[in-house]
Motif scaffolding. Structure first.
Motif, PDB file in Angstrom:
ATOM      1  N   LEU A 192       0.837  -1.202   0.000  1.00  0.00           N
ATOM      2  CA  LEU A 192       0.000   0.000   0.000  1.00  0.00           C
ATOM      3  C   LEU A 192       0.872   1.253   0.000  1.00  0.00           C
ATOM      4  O   LEU A 192       0.580   2.224  -0.722  1.00  0.00           O
ATOM      5  CB  LEU A 192      -0.950   0.004   1.192  1.00  0.00           C
ATOM      6  N   LYS A 193       1.951   1.230   0.753  1.00  0.00           N
ATOM      7  CA  LYS A 193       2.884   2.366   0.787  1.00  0.00           C
ATOM      8  C   LYS A 193       3.520   2.566  -0.589  1.00  0.00           C
ATOM      9  O   LYS A 193       3.604   3.685  -1.098  1.00  0.00           O
ATOM     10  CB  LYS A 193       3.965   2.110   1.838  1.00  0.00           C
ATOM     11  N   ILE A 194       3.953   1.465  -1.216  1.00  0.00           N
ATOM     12  CA  ILE A 194       4.574   1.547  -2.540  1.00  0.00           C
ATOM     13  C   ILE A 194       3.577   2.074  -3.570  1.00  0.00           C
ATOM     14  O   ILE A 194       3.915   2.921  -4.396  1.00  0.00           O
ATOM     15  CB  ILE A 194       5.146   0.171  -2.967  1.00  0.00           C
ATOM     16  N   PHE A 195       2.331   1.609  -3.521  1.00  0.00           N
ATOM     17  CA  PHE A 195       1.340   2.071  -4.498  1.00  0.00           C
ATOM     18  C   PHE A 195       1.019   3.548  -4.322  1.00  0.00           C
ATOM     19  O   PHE A 195       0.797   4.258  -5.301  1.00  0.00           O
ATOM     20  CB  PHE A 195       0.075   1.200  -4.460  1.00  0.00           C
ATOM     21  N   LYS A 196       1.004   4.024  -3.097  1.00  0.00           N
ATOM     22  CA  LYS A 196       0.801   5.457  -2.860  1.00  0.00           C
ATOM     23  C   LYS A 196       1.946   6.240  -3.505  1.00  0.00           C
ATOM     24  O   LYS A 196       1.712   7.235  -4.196  1.00  0.00           O
ATOM     25  CB  LYS A 196       0.727   5.728  -1.362  1.00  0.00           C
ATOM     26  N   GLN A 197       3.183   5.769  -3.342  1.00  0.00           N
ATOM     27  CA  GLN A 197       4.339   6.431  -3.960  1.00  0.00           C
ATOM     28  C   GLN A 197       4.271   6.341  -5.483  1.00  0.00           C
ATOM     29  O   GLN A 197       4.525   7.331  -6.180  1.00  0.00           O
ATOM     30  CB  GLN A 197       5.645   5.787  -3.476  1.00  0.00           C
ATOM     31  N   MET A 198       3.947   5.168  -6.004  1.00  0.00           N
ATOM     32  CA  MET A 198       3.847   4.991  -7.450  1.00  0.00           C
ATOM     33  C   MET A 198       2.840   5.971  -8.034  1.00  0.00           C
ATOM     34  O   MET A 198       3.087   6.592  -9.066  1.00  0.00           O
ATOM     35  CB  MET A 198       3.416   3.549  -7.786  1.00  0.00           C
ATOM     36  N   ASP A 199       1.703   6.100  -7.373  1.00  0.00           N
ATOM     37  CA  ASP A 199       0.648   6.978  -7.846  1.00  0.00           C
ATOM     38  C   ASP A 199       1.118   8.429  -7.897  1.00  0.00           C
ATOM     39  O   ASP A 199       0.806   9.155  -8.845  1.00  0.00           O
ATOM     40  CB  ASP A 199      -0.566   6.845  -6.921  1.00  0.00           C
ATOM     41  N   GLU A 200       1.895   8.843  -6.908  1.00  0.00           N
ATOM     42  CA  GLU A 200       2.399  10.217  -6.857  1.00  0.00           C
ATOM     43  C   GLU A 200       3.482  10.477  -7.908  1.00  0.00           C
ATOM     44  O   GLU A 200       3.580  11.574  -8.443  1.00  0.00           O
ATOM     45  CB  GLU A 200       2.962  10.516  -5.464  1.00  0.00           C
ATOM     46  N   LEU A 201       4.299   9.460  -8.214  1.00  0.00           N
ATOM     47  CA  LEU A 201       5.470   9.645  -9.058  1.00  0.00           C
ATOM     48  C   LEU A 201       5.255   9.344 -10.539  1.00  0.00           C
ATOM     49  O   LEU A 201       5.933   9.909 -11.392  1.00  0.00           O
ATOM     50  CB  LEU A 201       6.622   8.774  -8.542  1.00  0.00           C
TER      51      LEU A 201
END
Length: 173
Positions: free
Chosen positions: A97-106
């Motif tokens: 979930l943390k990685i997907f939040k970052q992926m979405d932002e980047l």
């Protein structure tokens, strides 16, 4: 889709990166340490050498495959031009979930976000993003370069366009 990012250089991640690269895609392989990336690249090289020994690949094709892979320890650098990001991190829901939040932002707005999870809800993962229609599961089978199978899993909000794009790409692989 030509530019692929694979997050995680472990068993599944390096196999996914290998398969995309051997199929002619440009791959950015990302992990948290250079040591992990080095281990993943060593595995890819060893696996390519095995395929050569069986007569199913040439040295030139091996060089092309390895030339299609770039490595990164910073997700922000790897995602700049991504068309598809495939997350293959440890099977830990909080981490994913943390990685997907970052992926979405980047990631660029049009980028599809995929996970290799076999047990976590795609809908739950998609909820960590602002683009749930572009989140999908791509569950590769191990060993990825050998197993000609990708399970595609839609979340509740995954769009038909996202599914169709991943379905066609998976056939190419």
């Amino acid at each position: 889709m030509k530019n692929i990012v694979v997050i995680g250089a472990g068993t599944m991640g390096n196999g996914i990166a290998h398969t995309f690269a051997q199929s002619g895609f440009k791959v950015n392989l990302v992990d948290i340490s250079q040591e992990a990336i080095d281990r993943g690249m060593k595995t890819i090289t060893t696996n390519l050498d095995r395929i050569i020994a069986k007569g199913n690949l040439t040295e030139e094709q091996k060089s092309e495959t390895l030339g299609n892979i770039s490595s990164f320890t910073q997700l922000s650098e790897a995602c700049e031009n991504a068309d598809l990001i495939v997350e293959a991190a440890t099977e830990n829901q909080d981490l994913k979930l943390k990685i997907f939040k970052q992926m979405d932002e980047l990631a660029p707005e049009n980028c599809i976000l995929a996970t290799n999870t076999s047990s976590i809800s795609i809908t739950k993962i998609a909820a960590a993003t602002k683009r749930p229609e572009k989140v999908i599961g791509m569950h590769f089978m191990n060993p990825v370069p050998i197993m000609k199978l990708v399970e595609i899993i839609k979340g509740y909000s995954t769009s038909k366009e996202t599914f169709d794009a991943i379905f066609e790409m998976s056939k190419t692989l």
